[in-house]
Design an enzyme around this catalytic site. Structure first.
Site, mmCIF file in Angstrom:
data_model
loop_
_atom_site.group_PDB
_atom_site.id
_atom_site.type_symbol
_atom_site.label_atom_id
_atom_site.label_comp_id
_atom_site.label_asym_id
_atom_site.label_seq_id
_atom_site.Cartn_x
_atom_site.Cartn_y
_atom_site.Cartn_z
ATOM 1 N N ASP A 48 0.841 -1.203 0.000
ATOM 2 C CA ASP A 48 0.000 0.000 0.000
ATOM 3 C C ASP A 48 0.877 1.255 0.000
ATOM 4 O O ASP A 48 1.675 1.464 0.907
ATOM 5 C CB ASP A 48 -0.876 0.003 1.268
ATOM 6 C CG ASP A 48 -1.828 1.174 1.289
ATOM 7 O OD1 ASP A 48 -2.958 1.014 0.803
ATOM 8 O OD2 ASP A 48 -1.437 2.257 1.785
ATOM 9 N N TYR A 53 2.799 9.911 -0.251
ATOM 10 C CA TYR A 53 3.912 9.361 0.540
ATOM 11 C C TYR A 53 5.278 9.668 -0.110
ATOM 12 O O TYR A 53 6.301 9.549 0.540
ATOM 13 C CB TYR A 53 3.796 7.837 0.724
ATOM 14 C CG TYR A 53 2.526 7.342 1.376
ATOM 15 C CD1 TYR A 53 1.640 8.207 1.997
ATOM 16 C CD2 TYR A 53 2.205 5.985 1.368
ATOM 17 C CE1 TYR A 53 0.471 7.738 2.580
ATOM 18 C CE2 TYR A 53 1.038 5.512 1.952
ATOM 19 C CZ TYR A 53 0.169 6.403 2.552
ATOM 20 O OH TYR A 53 -0.988 5.922 3.116
ATOM 21 N N LYS A 78 -2.880 6.005 -4.165
ATOM 22 C CA LYS A 78 -3.987 6.920 -3.838
ATOM 23 C C LYS A 78 -3.802 8.281 -4.505
ATOM 24 O O LYS A 78 -2.665 8.733 -4.685
ATOM 25 C CB LYS A 78 -4.080 7.113 -2.312
ATOM 26 C CG LYS A 78 -4.016 5.809 -1.543
ATOM 27 C CD LYS A 78 -4.192 5.973 -0.051
ATOM 28 C CE LYS A 78 -3.857 4.662 0.656
ATOM 29 N NZ LYS A 78 -2.426 4.474 0.936
ATOM 30 N N HIS A 111 -7.727 9.651 -1.619
ATOM 31 C CA HIS A 111 -7.051 9.614 -0.313
ATOM 32 C C HIS A 111 -7.888 10.263 0.797
ATOM 33 O O HIS A 111 -7.970 9.731 1.902
ATOM 34 C CB HIS A 111 -5.687 10.309 -0.440
ATOM 35 C CG HIS A 111 -4.662 9.832 0.519
ATOM 36 N ND1 HIS A 111 -3.318 9.770 0.226
ATOM 37 C CD2 HIS A 111 -4.776 9.383 1.786
ATOM 38 C CE1 HIS A 111 -2.658 9.304 1.265
ATOM 39 N NE2 HIS A 111 -3.512 9.067 2.226
ATOM 40 N N ASN A 149 -10.531 7.352 4.235
ATOM 41 C CA ASN A 149 -10.932 8.397 5.191
ATOM 42 C C ASN A 149 -12.331 8.943 4.919
ATOM 43 O O ASN A 149 -12.654 10.055 5.333
ATOM 44 C CB ASN A 149 -9.916 9.554 5.181
ATOM 45 C CG ASN A 149 -8.523 9.103 5.567
ATOM 46 O OD1 ASN A 149 -8.306 8.630 6.677
ATOM 47 N ND2 ASN A 149 -7.576 9.205 4.650
ATOM 48 N N GLN A 170 -10.486 2.735 3.141
ATOM 49 C CA GLN A 170 -9.323 2.574 4.019
ATOM 50 C C GLN A 170 -9.372 3.635 5.123
ATOM 51 O O GLN A 170 -9.448 4.820 4.834
ATOM 52 C CB GLN A 170 -8.037 2.708 3.205
ATOM 53 C CG GLN A 170 -6.808 2.487 4.050
ATOM 54 C CD GLN A 170 -5.493 2.605 3.291
ATOM 55 O OE1 GLN A 170 -4.603 3.354 3.697
ATOM 56 N NE2 GLN A 170 -5.342 1.868 2.207
ATOM 57 N N SER A 240 6.461 -0.837 8.661
ATOM 58 C CA SER A 240 7.728 -0.893 9.388
ATOM 59 C C SER A 240 8.880 -0.741 8.402
ATOM 60 O O SER A 240 8.743 -1.066 7.226
ATOM 61 C CB SER A 240 7.879 -2.213 10.154
ATOM 62 O OG SER A 240 9.182 -2.271 10.711
ATOM 63 N N ILE A 246 9.069 -6.440 10.177
ATOM 64 C CA ILE A 246 8.278 -6.736 8.966
ATOM 65 C C ILE A 246 7.900 -8.222 8.963
ATOM 66 O O ILE A 246 6.738 -8.583 8.755
ATOM 67 C CB ILE A 246 9.079 -6.335 7.693
ATOM 68 C CG1 ILE A 246 9.223 -4.806 7.623
ATOM 69 C CG2 ILE A 246 8.422 -6.890 6.427
ATOM 70 C CD1 ILE A 246 10.200 -4.299 6.574
HETATM 71 P P1 A2P Z 1 9.624 1.319 12.222
HETATM 72 O O1 A2P Z 1 8.943 1.881 10.976
HETATM 73 O O2 A2P Z 1 10.750 2.176 12.714
HETATM 74 O O3 A2P Z 1 10.044 -0.096 11.999
HETATM 75 P P2 A2P Z 1 1.505 1.770 12.143
HETATM 76 O O4 A2P Z 1 1.591 0.590 11.247
HETATM 77 O O5 A2P Z 1 0.356 1.752 13.082
HETATM 78 O O6 A2P Z 1 1.550 3.069 11.370
HETATM 79 O O7 A2P Z 1 2.800 1.758 13.079
HETATM 80 C C1 A2P Z 1 4.088 1.978 12.551
HETATM 81 C C2 A2P Z 1 5.075 2.245 13.672
HETATM 82 O O8 A2P Z 1 5.191 1.069 14.490
HETATM 83 C C3 A2P Z 1 6.441 2.566 13.156
HETATM 84 O O9 A2P Z 1 7.025 3.503 14.030
HETATM 85 C C4 A2P Z 1 7.158 1.224 13.227
HETATM 86 O O10 A2P Z 1 8.546 1.352 13.415
HETATM 87 C C5 A2P Z 1 6.556 0.614 14.459
HETATM 88 N N1 A2P Z 1 6.535 -0.853 14.374
HETATM 89 C C6 A2P Z 1 6.076 -1.606 13.353
HETATM 90 N N2 A2P Z 1 6.150 -2.904 13.632
HETATM 91 C C7 A2P Z 1 6.676 -3.008 14.865
HETATM 92 C C8 A2P Z 1 7.014 -4.106 15.704
HETATM 93 N N3 A2P Z 1 6.793 -5.345 15.313
HETATM 94 N N4 A2P Z 1 7.547 -3.829 16.926
HETATM 95 C C9 A2P Z 1 7.758 -2.570 17.329
HETATM 96 N N5 A2P Z 1 7.467 -1.472 16.575
HETATM 97 C C10 A2P Z 1 6.936 -1.697 15.351
#
Ligand code: A2P
Length: 283
Positions: A48, A53, A78, A111, A149, A170, A240, A246
């Site tokens: 996505d 972005y 989007k 979006h 949204n 979404q 992530s 990931i």
């Molecule tokens: P990072 O991108 O530095 O790996 P969301 O998906 O709700 O937007 O959340 C994304 C945030 O959560 C990012 O800051 C990401 O960090 C962090 N994040 C994603 N997966 C994990 C995980 N398994 N453990 C800890 N933090 C995570």
């Protein structure tokens, strides 16, 4: 249901993998490229992104370099707020395809429903935008079309002139904001609900109840939140930039959160932020 390549079926028959890889706030260049490549290696088949972005080029490059056949992937992008309206939508979509290096996307979304620039006539502007999107759909350049949204009134307004109903909505959606009204509306209209920020952009991870439930199931807090979304029937889009996270975030298919723990998580309303009101944004 066993894994990342399992799918739900949209109203038009298109299959959408049950978890997507989110790229909001993932910087363009090596970070986006490596994250998407890691996600594809880990088994994600649904990516996505969005024009806003700013990372479509790197996302597209990772998709290409992964060597995975295009038809096995589900790619969403989007339309950004500046580009609403029939002609602008056509231009913007073409540019997104060029940046992605693709000749079609699996899903194209508006979006936001009510950008500041078009606030006095958002109904008309969305109707014109949607007309262009219906053309992309009919021409096969977007295998599905939808919104993001949007609240009920925005979709109702769109449906007044739409020939094709949106297939996806979404939303910012996690235990801190379950968006119950709009999720019910989506269900009533056969619109699939996708959940962005399933971890509350990370803010939900440290909450005590989430930590305790994670401990109980011997899973990470992130896995609990993604599994929660999945069990509600949403399509979570965790983001992530770290390979370990990931992989971990895609590994949520070997356990089930029981009813009482689901209820505990449902009770975290407002604990880590709420969705933005799309009618009062300053963008
Ligand atoms: P990072 O991108 O530095 O790996 P969301 O998906 O709700 O937007 O959340 C994304 C945030 O959560 C990012 O800051 C990401 O960090 C962090 N994040 C994603 N997966 C994990 C995980 N398994 N453990 C800890 N933090 C995570």
């Amino acid at each position: 249901m066993a894994g990342l390549s399992d799918t739900f079926t949209l109203t038009n028959g298109v299959k959408i993998p049950v978890i997507g890889f989110g790229t909001w706030q993932t910087p363009d260049g090596d970070v986006a490229y490596n994250s998407v490549l890691s996600a594809l290696k880990a088994g994600y088949r649904h990516i996505d992104t969005a024009a806003y972005y700013g990372n479509e080029e790197s996302v597209g490059k990772a998709i290409k370099d992964s060597g995975i056949p295009r038809k096995e992937l589900f790619v969403t992008t989007k339309l950004w707020n500046d580009d609403h309206g029939y002609e602008k939508t056509k231009m913007a979509f073409g540019k997104s395809l060029d940046r992605l290096g693709l000749d079609y996307v699996d899903l194209y979304l508006i979006h936001w429903p009510n950008p500041k620039e078009f606030r006095s006539n958002w109904q008309k502007t969305n109707a014109e935008t949607w007309k262009a999107m219906e053309e992309f759909y009919r021409e096969g350049q977007a295998k599905a079309i939808g919104v993001s949204n949007f609240r009920a009134k925005h979709i109702d307004a769109l449906l007044e002139t739409a020939e094709i109903a949106p297939m996806v909505n979404q939303l910012f959606l996690n235990p801190s904001d379950m968006e119950t009204g709009i999720v019910d509306f989506n269900d009533d209209h056969d619109i699939l609900t996708e959940a962005y920020s399933p971890l509350g952009t990370g803010n939900l991870l440290k909450l005590q109840p989430v930590q305790e439930i994670a401990k109980k199931y011997n899973k990470s807090a992130a896995q609990i939140l993604i599994r929660w979304s999945f069990q509600h029937g949403f399509v979570p889009l965790p983001k992530s930039t770290h390979e370990e996270y990931i992989k971990q975030n895609g590994d949520i298919f070997d356990f089930e959160i029981d009813k009482s723990d689901m209820q505990t998580l449902d009770g975290l309303q407002g604990k880590a932020g709420l969705a933005i009101d799309p009618d009062t944004t300053d963008f």
